[in-house]
Every structure is written in structure tokens, then in C-alpha cells.
Scaffold this motif. Structure first.
Motif, mmCIF file in Angstrom:
data_model
loop_
_atom_site.group_PDB
_atom_site.id
_atom_site.type_symbol
_atom_site.label_atom_id
_atom_site.label_comp_id
_atom_site.label_asym_id
_atom_site.label_seq_id
_atom_site.Cartn_x
_atom_site.Cartn_y
_atom_site.Cartn_z
ATOM 1 N N ASP A 44 0.818 -1.210 0.000
ATOM 2 C CA ASP A 44 0.000 0.000 0.000
ATOM 3 C C ASP A 44 0.854 1.262 0.000
ATOM 4 O O ASP A 44 0.469 2.276 -0.596
ATOM 5 N N THR A 45 2.018 1.230 0.663
ATOM 6 C CA THR A 45 2.861 2.428 0.714
ATOM 7 C C THR A 45 3.384 2.791 -0.665
ATOM 8 O O THR A 45 3.305 3.947 -1.094
ATOM 9 N N ILE A 46 3.917 1.798 -1.383
ATOM 10 C CA ILE A 46 4.464 2.059 -2.717
ATOM 11 C C ILE A 46 3.354 2.413 -3.698
ATOM 12 O O ILE A 46 3.468 3.379 -4.466
ATOM 13 N N ILE A 47 2.260 1.641 -3.686
ATOM 14 C CA ILE A 47 1.156 1.910 -4.611
ATOM 15 C C ILE A 47 0.554 3.282 -4.335
ATOM 16 O O ILE A 47 0.260 4.049 -5.262
ATOM 17 N N GLY A 48 0.373 3.616 -3.051
ATOM 18 C CA GLY A 48 -0.149 4.937 -2.701
ATOM 19 C C GLY A 48 0.774 6.052 -3.134
ATOM 20 O O GLY A 48 0.323 7.125 -3.564
ATOM 21 N N TYR A 49 2.078 5.808 -3.044
ATOM 22 C CA TYR A 49 3.044 6.817 -3.485
ATOM 23 C C TYR A 49 2.930 7.067 -4.981
ATOM 24 O O TYR A 49 2.924 8.215 -5.446
ATOM 25 N N PHE A 50 2.824 6.000 -5.775
ATOM 26 C CA PHE A 50 2.693 6.165 -7.220
ATOM 27 C C PHE A 50 1.359 6.819 -7.573
ATOM 28 O O PHE A 50 1.271 7.548 -8.566
ATOM 29 N N ARG A 51 0.322 6.550 -6.793
ATOM 30 C CA ARG A 51 -0.982 7.162 -7.081
ATOM 31 C C ARG A 51 -0.977 8.662 -6.824
ATOM 32 O O ARG A 51 -1.708 9.408 -7.478
ATOM 33 N N THR A 52 -0.176 9.118 -5.877
ATOM 34 C CA THR A 52 -0.100 10.550 -5.591
ATOM 35 C C THR A 52 0.984 11.255 -6.386
ATOM 36 O O THR A 52 1.087 12.478 -6.315
ATOM 37 N N LEU A 56 6.004 10.426 -11.710
ATOM 38 C CA LEU A 56 6.823 9.223 -11.590
ATOM 39 C C LEU A 56 6.136 8.022 -12.234
ATOM 40 O O LEU A 56 6.796 7.153 -12.805
ATOM 41 N N THR A 57 4.811 7.974 -12.160
ATOM 42 C CA THR A 57 4.081 6.884 -12.808
ATOM 43 C C THR A 57 4.267 6.934 -14.313
ATOM 44 O O THR A 57 4.509 5.912 -14.951
ATOM 45 N N TYR A 58 4.190 8.135 -14.893
ATOM 46 C CA TYR A 58 4.399 8.272 -16.334
ATOM 47 C C TYR A 58 5.845 7.942 -16.725
ATOM 48 O O TYR A 58 6.086 7.359 -17.787
#
Length: 281
Positions: A44-52, A56-58
Motif C-alpha cells: 500500500d505504501t508504494i502503490i499509494g506513493y505512485f498514485r499521488t 513518476l508513474t508516467y
């Protein structure tokens, strides 16, 4: 020919692997951008970080797209014996090899890393990197790039703990109210006096004093051996892929030269044709 066939199979297998990994990274990036609610146990920490942090996701999707493209070019070029695609693959592989080698050298030489520290500090305080900064500060228990003095008001990710204390004037007022309530005749008066007392809270905030630059250096030194091993394996694999491309390209050109050579008519130049009409006795 058997050696070239073995090299070709290995080359196609590795590029197919890169193709699948690139497609998986792209799919994961699309899922992170579209789905904002589903959670993964332990991630959840990593996924939440990429969601915010959409930037970085792009970027991750771009890296996945590059892996997908390189794997696709290598796979098709190896299967179809296309010298054009193999040359394109070799050019991209050389550029990526030099880029990764430069990154390893920068991280391995402290003097070069120290020269780039001011650039990193500017990026550290960029508003677009707020999610990254907060994640690093909360996980490494640090504050600011060099220290907590960089902030006029410390962000929540820098806070260690927060305690609350009542002021002295408030305590004295509370004691006076309690004494008056004791001497009062009715319980209603005591309740009203107690209800009328107000308490002022003075918060005391404690923040991490260590800078994140030093903490990041210490963290990297703790995993440096694993990083260099992984980087060495990846660089060796890319070097082997480049050598494989050269071998395949040479083998394809050799086969084409043999196929394009005209058949040698009998007799060869300089020799006379035998007389088949001569009596056989």
C-alpha cells in the motif's frame, strides 16, 4: 550453424522476456492511474506513493514502453533475420549500455555525487516532488535535504511526536474555579463554574534533525553491494546481447553471400573439358 542457432534462440528468449516485463510495467502503470481504491497487502505504501505522484508513474510507464520496444525489435529481428532491425537494436542497446554505465560511475564516485548535490537540492524543494520528499522523510526519519533548518514550518513527514501541555495561567484558573465550586451551596453552581473554565493548550512539536542527504548516502552504502551486483549482471547481459547481434548479423550476411554466388560451371577456368567421346579401351 549450430552455434548461431543456439545464439539466436537465446537472443530471442531474452528479448521476449524484456517484452513481457515492459508490457507488465505499462499495464501496472495504467492500473495505478485508473484505479484509486484497490489495495495490495504489503504494497500500500508504494502503490499509494505512485498514485499521488503521477509524474513518476508516467516515467515508469515510459521506461516500460522502452523495454517493450527494444524487446519487440529484438524478437522480430531475431525471428525474421532482419539486418535492419538488428542494427536498430544494436544502436539502442549501445546507448542504454552507456547510460547505465554512466549512472553506476556517478553513484560509485563520491566526488561526482557531491558535485551534483546542489542540483538534487533544487529538485528536493520543487513542489512537484512533494510526495517523494514526504515518503523519504517519513521512511528514513530525516528532515530537509541537509537539515530541518531549511523549513520555516516543518511538514508533517518531519514530525517525530507532538505533545500538549496546559499553560500556567490556565492551571491557576482551574484551581480557583475548583475551590469556588467546593464552597458553593448548590451543585448547580459548581457545575456551572466548572463548565465556564477554559483550557489553553500549548503544543510542543519535535522534528527529525538529521538531513536526508546523509541518510540517503548511508542507506545506499548499506545496499551498495547488491546494487553493484545487479548492475554488473544487467550490463553483462546487455553486452552479451550486443555480441549476439553482431554474430547473428555476420551469420545472416554470410548466408546471403553464399546464396547469391552463381553456380560454378564445369570446367573451372583454366581447365579443358574432357573428351567423353574417346573410346574406353
Amino acid at each position: 550453424m549450430a552455434a548461431n542457432a543456439c545464439i539466436k534462440c537465446w537472443f530471442i528468449f531474452v528479448n521476449s522476456l524484456f517484452l513481457a516485463i515492459g508490457a507488465a510495467v505499462i499495464g501496472l502503470g495504467i492500473w495505478v492511474l485508473v484505479d484509486k481504491t484497490t489495495s495490495i497487502p504489503g504494497g500500500d505504501t508504494i502503490i499509494g506513493y505512485f498514485r499521488t505522484n503521477a509524474i513518476l508513474t508516467y516515467i515508469s510507464m515510459g521506461v516500460g514502453g522502452l523495454m517493450f520496444l527494444v524487446g519487440l525489435i529484438g524478437t522480430i529481428g531475431g525471428c525474421k533475420d532482419s539486418t535492419c532491425l538488428l542494427k536498430m537494436f544494436l544502436a539502442i542497446a549501445i546507448l542504454l549500455f552507456l547510460l547505465q554505465l554512466a549512472i553506476v560511475i556517478i553513484l560509485a564516485v563520491p566526488q561526482i555525487l557531491a558535485l551534483l548535490a546542489p542540483v538534487f537540492q533544487v529538485g528536493w524543494h520543487t513542489p512537484e516532488n512533494e510526495a517523494t520528499r514526504d515518503l523519504i522523510q517519513s521512511q528514513l526519519k530525516c528532515c530537509g535535504f541537509y537539515g530541518d533548518s531549511e523549513y520555516s514550518t516543518a511538514p508533517n513527514s518531519c514530525i517525530v511526536a507532538s505533545t500538549t501541555t496546559a499553560s500556567a495561567t490556565t492551571a491557576a484558573a482551574a484551581a480557583t474555579t475548583a475551590a469556588a465550586a467546593t464552597t458553593a451551596a448548590g451543585g448547580t453552581t459548581a457545575a456551572g463554574a466548572t463548565a465556564g473554565a477554559t483550557t489553553t493548550i500549548n503544543p510542543t512539536v519535535y522534528v527529525y534533525s538529521d538531513g536526508c542527504y546523509a541518510k540517503l548516502n548511508a542507506w545506499f552504502q548499506s545496499i551498495a553491494m547488491y546494487f553493484y551486483i545487479a548492475a554488473g549482471v544487467l550490463l553483462a547481459l546487455e553486452l552479451w546481447q550486443m555480441i549476439s547481434v553482431c554474430c547473428l548479423h555476420s551469420g545472416i550476411n554470410k548466408e546471403r553471400r553464399v546464396g547469391d554466388t552463381p553456380m560454378q560451371m564445369y570446367p573451372p577456368p583454366g581447365r579443358t573439358r574432357p573428351n567423353y567421346n574417346r573410346p574406353m579401351y
